[in-house]
Design a protein around this motif. Structure first.
Motif, PDB file in Angstrom:
ATOM      1  N   PRO A 140       0.723  -1.256  -0.121  1.00  0.00           N
ATOM      2  CA  PRO A 140      -0.102  -0.082  -0.020  1.00  0.00           C
ATOM      3  C   PRO A 140       0.632   1.292   0.038  1.00  0.00           C
ATOM      4  CG  PRO A 140      -0.100  -1.018   2.178  1.00  0.00           C
ATOM      5  CD  PRO A 140       0.552  -1.989   1.193  1.00  0.00           C
ATOM      6  N   ILE A 141       2.054   1.195   0.673  1.00  0.00           N
ATOM      7  CA  ILE A 141       2.800   2.227   0.618  1.00  0.00           C
ATOM      8  C   ILE A 141       3.358   2.944  -0.811  1.00  0.00           C
ATOM      9  CG2 ILE A 141       5.158   3.575   1.331  1.00  0.00           C
ATOM     10  CD1 ILE A 141       4.803   1.923   3.857  1.00  0.00           C
ATOM     11  N   PHE A 142       3.720   1.899  -1.663  1.00  0.00           N
ATOM     12  CA  PHE A 142       3.987   2.058  -3.073  1.00  0.00           C
ATOM     13  C   PHE A 142       2.983   2.741  -3.853  1.00  0.00           C
ATOM     14  CE2 PHE A 142       8.111  -0.774  -3.169  1.00  0.00           C
ATOM     15  CZ  PHE A 142       8.858   0.114  -2.193  1.00  0.00           C
ATOM     16  N   ASN A 143       1.709   2.031  -3.524  1.00  0.00           N
ATOM     17  CA  ASN A 143       0.401   2.506  -4.210  1.00  0.00           C
ATOM     18  C   ASN A 143       0.432   3.965  -4.157  1.00  0.00           C
ATOM     19  OD1 ASN A 143      -0.122  -0.171  -5.475  1.00  0.00           O
ATOM     20  ND2 ASN A 143      -1.313  -0.763  -3.741  1.00  0.00           N
ATOM     21  N   ILE A 144       0.460   4.343  -2.444  1.00  0.00           N
ATOM     22  CA  ILE A 144      -0.012   5.488  -2.395  1.00  0.00           C
ATOM     23  C   ILE A 144       1.028   6.291  -2.950  1.00  0.00           C
ATOM     24  CG2 ILE A 144       0.253   7.298  -0.289  1.00  0.00           C
ATOM     25  CD1 ILE A 144      -0.809   4.935   1.467  1.00  0.00           C
ATOM     26  N   GLN A 145       2.334   6.205  -2.957  1.00  0.00           N
ATOM     27  CA  GLN A 145       3.362   6.978  -3.681  1.00  0.00           C
ATOM     28  C   GLN A 145       3.178   7.130  -4.975  1.00  0.00           C
ATOM     29  OE1 GLN A 145       7.329   5.029  -4.204  1.00  0.00           O
ATOM     30  NE2 GLN A 145       8.328   6.667  -3.371  1.00  0.00           N
ATOM     31  N   LEU A 149       2.387  10.917  -6.646  1.00  0.00           N
ATOM     32  CA  LEU A 149       3.287  11.374  -7.885  1.00  0.00           C
ATOM     33  C   LEU A 149       2.447  11.767  -8.972  1.00  0.00           C
ATOM     34  CD1 LEU A 149       6.283   9.046  -7.358  1.00  0.00           C
ATOM     35  CD2 LEU A 149       6.108  11.601  -6.789  1.00  0.00           C
ATOM     36  N   THR A 150       1.729  10.858  -9.199  1.00  0.00           N
ATOM     37  CA  THR A 150       0.606  11.044 -10.398  1.00  0.00           C
ATOM     38  C   THR A 150      -0.005  12.196 -10.546  1.00  0.00           C
ATOM     39  OG1 THR A 150       0.323   8.721 -10.967  1.00  0.00           O
ATOM     40  CG2 THR A 150      -0.898  10.111 -12.016  1.00  0.00           C
ATOM     41  N   LEU A 151      -0.709  12.351  -9.025  1.00  0.00           N
ATOM     42  CA  LEU A 151      -1.297  13.762  -8.829  1.00  0.00           C
ATOM     43  C   LEU A 151      -0.447  15.063  -9.045  1.00  0.00           C
ATOM     44  CD1 LEU A 151      -3.845  12.670  -6.119  1.00  0.00           C
ATOM     45  CD2 LEU A 151      -4.399  13.047  -8.581  1.00  0.00           C
ATOM     46  N   LEU A 152       0.861  14.639  -8.399  1.00  0.00           N
ATOM     47  CA  LEU A 152       1.430  16.015  -8.512  1.00  0.00           C
ATOM     48  C   LEU A 152       2.188  16.364  -9.853  1.00  0.00           C
ATOM     49  CD1 LEU A 152       3.578  15.223  -5.156  1.00  0.00           C
ATOM     50  CD2 LEU A 152       2.117  16.999  -5.542  1.00  0.00           C
ATOM     51  N   ASP A 153       2.206  15.376 -10.742  1.00  0.00           N
ATOM     52  CA  ASP A 153       2.739  15.566 -11.890  1.00  0.00           C
ATOM     53  C   ASP A 153       1.599  16.111 -13.114  1.00  0.00           C
ATOM     54  OD1 ASP A 153       5.280  14.467 -11.361  1.00  0.00           O
ATOM     55  OD2 ASP A 153       4.949  12.630 -11.861  1.00  0.00           O
ATOM     56  N   GLY A 154       0.791  16.342 -12.450  1.00  0.00           N
ATOM     57  CA  GLY A 154      -0.352  17.057 -13.467  1.00  0.00           C
ATOM     58  C   GLY A 154      -1.736  16.313 -13.383  1.00  0.00           C
ATOM     59  N   GLY A 155      -2.027  15.401 -12.617  1.00  0.00           N
ATOM     60  CA  GLY A 155      -2.899  14.686 -12.512  1.00  0.00           C
ATOM     61  C   GLY A 155      -4.216  15.355 -11.680  1.00  0.00           C
ATOM     62  N   LEU A 156      -3.526  16.110 -10.797  1.00  0.00           N
ATOM     63  CA  LEU A 156      -4.571  16.823  -9.841  1.00  0.00           C
ATOM     64  C   LEU A 156      -5.462  17.798 -10.437  1.00  0.00           C
ATOM     65  CD1 LEU A 156      -5.113  16.938  -6.784  1.00  0.00           C
ATOM     66  CD2 LEU A 156      -3.452  19.012  -6.648  1.00  0.00           C
ATOM     67  N   GLU A 157      -5.092  18.313 -11.772  1.00  0.00           N
ATOM     68  CA  GLU A 157      -5.552  19.135 -12.513  1.00  0.00           C
ATOM     69  C   GLU A 157      -6.730  18.521 -13.585  1.00  0.00           C
ATOM     70  OE1 GLU A 157      -2.379  19.991 -12.114  1.00  0.00           O
ATOM     71  OE2 GLU A 157      -2.922  21.655 -10.333  1.00  0.00           O
ATOM     72  N   ASP A 158      -6.548  17.119 -13.575  1.00  0.00           N
ATOM     73  CA  ASP A 158      -7.248  16.365 -14.594  1.00  0.00           C
ATOM     74  C   ASP A 158      -8.328  15.738 -13.923  1.00  0.00           C
ATOM     75  OD1 ASP A 158      -8.248  14.632 -16.593  1.00  0.00           O
ATOM     76  OD2 ASP A 158      -6.309  13.956 -17.241  1.00  0.00           O
ATOM     77  N   LEU A 166      -7.277   9.638  -5.831  1.00  0.00           N
ATOM     78  CA  LEU A 166      -7.693  10.108  -4.357  1.00  0.00           C
ATOM     79  C   LEU A 166      -8.391   8.885  -3.700  1.00  0.00           C
ATOM     80  CD1 LEU A 166      -8.366  14.059  -4.513  1.00  0.00           C
ATOM     81  CD2 LEU A 166      -6.240  12.831  -3.443  1.00  0.00           C
ATOM     82  N   GLU A 167      -9.211   8.439  -4.443  1.00  0.00           N
ATOM     83  CA  GLU A 167     -10.278   7.295  -3.804  1.00  0.00           C
ATOM     84  C   GLU A 167      -9.053   6.200  -3.600  1.00  0.00           C
ATOM     85  OE1 GLU A 167     -13.243   6.885  -6.473  1.00  0.00           O
ATOM     86  OE2 GLU A 167     -14.704   8.574  -5.428  1.00  0.00           O
ATOM     87  N   ARG A 168      -8.321   5.931  -4.622  1.00  0.00           N
ATOM     88  CA  ARG A 168      -7.219   4.628  -4.481  1.00  0.00           C
ATOM     89  C   ARG A 168      -6.264   5.039  -3.384  1.00  0.00           C
ATOM     90  NH1 ARG A 168      -6.112   3.477 -11.019  1.00  0.00           N
ATOM     91  NH2 ARG A 168      -8.248   2.681 -11.534  1.00  0.00           N
ATOM     92  N   THR A 169      -6.010   6.240  -3.172  1.00  0.00           N
ATOM     93  CA  THR A 169      -5.151   6.604  -2.189  1.00  0.00           C
ATOM     94  C   THR A 169      -5.707   6.122  -0.832  1.00  0.00           C
ATOM     95  OG1 THR A 169      -3.778   8.089  -3.606  1.00  0.00           O
ATOM     96  CG2 THR A 169      -3.700   8.402  -1.164  1.00  0.00           C
ATOM     97  N   GLU A 170      -6.959   6.710  -0.777  1.00  0.00           N
ATOM     98  CA  GLU A 170      -7.637   6.494   0.585  1.00  0.00           C
ATOM     99  C   GLU A 170      -7.912   5.118   0.737  1.00  0.00           C
ATOM    100  OE1 GLU A 170     -12.100   7.533   2.717  1.00  0.00           O
ATOM    101  OE2 GLU A 170     -11.838   7.466   0.489  1.00  0.00           O
ATOM    102  N   LYS A 171      -8.055   4.293  -0.202  1.00  0.00           N
ATOM    103  CA  LYS A 171      -8.204   2.785  -0.203  1.00  0.00           C
ATOM    104  C   LYS A 171      -6.881   2.387   0.463  1.00  0.00           C
ATOM    105  CE  LYS A 171      -9.674  -1.556  -2.373  1.00  0.00           C
ATOM    106  NZ  LYS A 171     -10.043  -1.936  -3.813  1.00  0.00           N
ATOM    107  N   SER A 172      -5.836   2.721  -0.107  1.00  0.00           N
ATOM    108  CA  SER A 172      -4.567   2.012   0.351  1.00  0.00           C
ATOM    109  C   SER A 172      -4.112   2.511   1.696  1.00  0.00           C
ATOM    110  CB  SER A 172      -3.362   2.519  -0.561  1.00  0.00           C
ATOM    111  OG  SER A 172      -3.476   1.962  -1.918  1.00  0.00           O
ATOM    112  N   ILE A 173      -4.583   3.857   2.229  1.00  0.00           N
ATOM    113  CA  ILE A 173      -4.325   4.423   3.564  1.00  0.00           C
ATOM    114  C   ILE A 173      -5.039   3.621   4.412  1.00  0.00           C
ATOM    115  CG2 ILE A 173      -4.771   6.233   5.064  1.00  0.00           C
ATOM    116  CD1 ILE A 173      -4.076   8.088   2.637  1.00  0.00           C
TER     117      ILE A 173
END
Length: 352
Positions: A140-145, A149-158, A166-173
């Motif tokens: 899960p740590i690698f999944n969150i990472q 990183l995808t969101l920071l690389d521009g995915g946050l604006e998409d 973000l939902e997948r990140t929450e699931k891993s957390i």
């Protein structure tokens, strides 16, 4: 008498020395004194007996002193581990000291060999456990990472991916939190720090509540959750309701994880005298006989890849076992490949 037996006790050794010295003294007496069958024969017997007695007592004293000096330190070293027996060293029978030492050293060596074997086995389990913990946390740590990183690389604006990631990140957390909470719980259970809140409750109602909580999970694989029969009245047990709820949840969700599509999970409750027996049965993929002895170990998975995809922490059955044993009860399992699995455990009835 063999040489080994002669040296097994101070008395035997002293007797041997006295006998040899007496014979030599008698021979010397015959050469020095003119031998006649009269008075001299009595003197020979008296002289020989005197030499034997004096030699026996002297050698016995000397041998005992030597044995005590050499062997008692060994006994004290041997008993230093066992403080309760350390004071008994000075009371040991001198005549059996060598035999006792030989026997006790053999017993001590066998006990230490068994202890070393247990420690080696525990070391293997420890290494395997640390490796499993590392793997479980790493996923899960690698999944969150990756999601961050995808969101920071521009995915946050998409808008097409930001919410999904973000939902997948929450699931891993949540998976990380689940692993940490389960580790904390099992540590307390193993250390005996978790106190049970025993109370009287209806086990049938608790099973039905667990069915409701897992209904949506079961529907995803079209698995039916049911009791084996209708219960017209409550079945009372005396246990920790919160912990038994965890047991039922883990066993039933485990049957869903490993159940077949369109399968059935059946829970049965039986009266067995002063106790109630609960069985959770499924018609899923089953467990190979070689895996059965290890399924209650922490992080042990019969199907590792499938279990991780389903989201389990790998600690569920270990927690179940500790909770049931904390109630001073037993849990068992029966299973055959492709024929399903049955977990059974017992609980006390409330005292009237």
């Amino acid at each position: 008498m063999t040489v080994k037996k002669i040296f097994e006790s101070p008395r035997s050794l002293s007797l041997t020395i006295a006998s040899i010295v007496s014979v030599l003294a008698a021979v010397c007496f015959l050469f020095i004194v003119n031998f006649t069958q009269g008075q001299q024969l009595l003197k020979l017997v008296a002289f020989t007996l005197s030499v034997f007695t004096i030699t026996f007592l002297s050698s016995l004293l000397l041998v005992n002193l030597f044995v005590s000096k050499r062997i008692k330190p060994l006994y004290k070293a041997l008993y230093s581990i066992d403080k309760a027996n350390a004071d008994l060293v000075d009371e040991l029978d001198q005549n059996n000291l060598l035999q006792r030492l030989e026997y006790d050293l053999r017993v001590w060596a066998e006990a230490k060999t068994d202890e070393i074997d247990r420690l080696k086995q525990m070391e293997r389990y420890r290494k395997e456990f640390l490796g499993n913990v590392s793997h479980e946390l790493k996923t899960p740590i690698f999944n969150i990472q990756g999601y961050v990183l995808t969101l920071l690389d521009g995915g946050l604006e998409d808008p097409s991916i930001n919410r999904r990631y973000l939902e997948r990140t929450e699931k891993s957390i949540n998976r990380l939190i689940g692993i940490v909470e389960d580790l904390e719980l099992i540590t307390k259970l193993e250390a005996g720090e978790l106190q049970l809140n025993l109370e009287r409750f209806n086990i049938i109602s608790l099973i039905e509540e667990t069915f409701e909580a897992l209904e949506e999970r079961a529907k995803q694989k079209n698995i039916t959750l049911k009791l084996d029969k209708e219960f017209g009245k409550p079945v009372w047990v005396y246990a920790d309701k919160k912990r038994i709820s965890q047991v039922l949840y883990n066993l039933i969700i485990n049957s869903i994880f490993y159940g077949k599509e369109d399968g059935v999970t059946t829970v049965s409750v039986s009266d067995i005298g002063t106790r109630v027996q609960v069985e959770v049965n499924d018609n899923g993929i089953g467990i190979d006989q070689k895996d059965l002895p290890r399924i209650f170990e922490r992080f042990y998975r019969v199907d590792k890849s499938r279990s991780r995809d389903q989201g389990g922490t790998g600690l569920g059955l270990a927690i179940v076992k500790h909770i049931i044993e904390g109630h001073k009860q037993v849990i068992g399992v029966r299973s055959s490949l492709n024929q399903g699995t049955t977990f059974s455990f017992t609980l006390d009835k409330p005292k009237k």
